[in-house]
Design an enzyme around this catalytic site. Structure first.
Site, PDB file in Angstrom:
ATOM      1  N   GLY A 119       0.875  -1.227   0.020  1.00  0.00           N
ATOM      2  CA  GLY A 119       0.172   0.038   0.117  1.00  0.00           C
ATOM      3  C   GLY A 119       0.833   1.173   0.005  1.00  0.00           C
ATOM      4  O   GLY A 119       0.253   2.469   0.160  1.00  0.00           O
ATOM      5  N   LEU A 120       2.230   1.178  -0.060  1.00  0.00           N
ATOM      6  CA  LEU A 120       3.105   2.213  -0.221  1.00  0.00           C
ATOM      7  C   LEU A 120       3.504   2.747  -1.563  1.00  0.00           C
ATOM      8  O   LEU A 120       4.191   3.686  -1.766  1.00  0.00           O
ATOM      9  CB  LEU A 120       4.216   2.175   0.851  1.00  0.00           C
ATOM     10  CG  LEU A 120       4.055   2.322   2.292  1.00  0.00           C
ATOM     11  CD1 LEU A 120       5.312   1.970   3.083  1.00  0.00           C
ATOM     12  CD2 LEU A 120       3.408   3.450   2.891  1.00  0.00           C
ATOM     13  N   ASP A 166      -1.685   6.173  -7.471  1.00  0.00           N
ATOM     14  CA  ASP A 166      -0.697   5.991  -6.882  1.00  0.00           C
ATOM     15  C   ASP A 166       0.690   6.416  -7.944  1.00  0.00           C
ATOM     16  O   ASP A 166       1.497   7.303  -7.418  1.00  0.00           O
ATOM     17  CB  ASP A 166      -0.372   4.602  -7.077  1.00  0.00           C
ATOM     18  CG  ASP A 166      -0.969   3.573  -6.087  1.00  0.00           C
ATOM     19  OD1 ASP A 166      -1.849   4.341  -5.390  1.00  0.00           O
ATOM     20  OD2 ASP A 166      -0.530   2.626  -5.616  1.00  0.00           O
TER      21      ASP A 166
END
Ligand code: MEV
Length: 327
Positions: A119-120, A166
């Protein structure tokens, strides 16, 4: 030798609903980053070394849809197309300024401190850093818009139906109020605030959780459109609170957002345990962040409580924490 880098990212509000056109808020996380180094090589071909994912291979031996190989192949494709177009209209000199005709022998070293599938934004960061390094080494300048659009195409290749959040945060390295398909909008932070990011240590591919939410949505669009609307309202309210510096109310919004993510089935017992531990340790609010099912969660903390919250998260099973200020 050329080097390039790109940061990680964390979603504050609105993941998953953002895929369906609702707004989301995300910020770069500069404590973690992907770094790419390109060197000329004596061996023929393009050698890729990415020790973090145990990859040591010649480009030609990788499947063309491999995440790293696809960036290099696509880069070659667009730089050559552009070169061919230019050679029809420009002088020879102008053509040479936009990239080499033959791909030279290269060694590409990729390192990243961003945990994979957490999730980074690790995939987007590797893509952006690799692209910037190729663009610089091979003298094929690209604007930030071109880098972002290219990285989005790569995200689509590997993640099914990504929103584009993202690649956008990672490319511009700015806080972003993101709505799919709309021009990039950043937001101001009225009063800086602290968040603690904690990693469950469980890799969970975003592609799968996004696909599962899609199945839910397909089975009952009316219900899920309503849930996504609620998430969108939370993200809108959060932007306003952040801009006016009213960050204390953000905690409540985070808690509500987490409950809706649980309803979407993208939380997990490990994420819920960390969310609970953070709240007990004094966090104003907490939620999972990103695709879910594993990966990271975030807790909103008064600066003086951040260390205690971080310790409580480690005791509750987190594999790592990052304390960062959103400013
Ligand atoms: C992943 O970081 C965020 C998701 O909303 C997917 C996307 O926006 O593409 C889960």
């Amino acid at each position: 030798m050329t080097t390039a880098s790109a940061p990680g990212k964390i979603i504050l509000f609105g993941e998953h609903a953002v895929v369906y056109g609702r707004p989301a808020l995300a910020v770069p996380v500069t404590q973690v980053h992907a770094d790419v180094e390109i060197l000329g090589s004596d061996s023929t071909g393009v050698l890729i070394h990415a020790p973090g994912i145990n990859l040591h291979a010649d480009l030609n031996t990788l499947p063309s849809d491999h995440p790293v190989a696809s960036v290099i192949h696509n880069f070659l494709f667009i730089s050559r197309i552009s070169r061919a177009e230019r050679s029809r209209s420009d002088s020879e000199g102008a053509v040479e300024a936009r990239g080499e005709g033959k791909f030279p022998n290269l060694q590409i070293n990729i390192t990243s401190t961003i945990p994979v599938a957490s999730g980074l934004g690790s995939g987007a960061a590797v893509t952006v850093a690799l692209l910037r390094a190729l663009s610089s080494y091979l003298n094929y300048p690209m604007t930030e818009e071109e880098v972002n659009a290219f990285a989005y195409d790569i995200e689509k290749l590997h993640h099914g139906t990504p929103s584009g959040i993202d690649n956008t945060v990672v490319t511009y390295a700015k806080p972003v109020y993101f709505i799919k398909g709309q021009p990039i909008e950043t937001f101001k932070v009225g009063t800086p605030f602290t968040i603690v990011i904690a990693d469950t240590g469980i890799s969970a591919p975003t592609k799968e959780s996004v696909a599962d939410v899609r199945k839910l949505w397909e089975a009952d669009k009316m219900k899920w459109e309503g849930v996504f609307d609620e998430v969108g309202e939370i993200a809108r309210a959060a932007k306003e609170k952040i801009e006016t510096g009213d960050w204390r109310l953000l905690g409540e919004l985070m808690n509500r957002n987490h409950a809706l993510l649980q309803e979407m089935t993208v939380s997990s017992p490990e994420l819920d345990a960390l969310v609970e531990a953070a709240r007990k340790a004094g966090a104003t609010g907490a939620k999972l962040s990103g695709g879910g099912r594993g990966g990271n969660m975030i807790a909103l903390a008064e600066a003086e409580k951040a260390d205690d919250i971080s310790s409580a998260l480690m005791s509750a099973g987190a594999k790592n924490t990052i304390v960062t200020q959103v400013s």
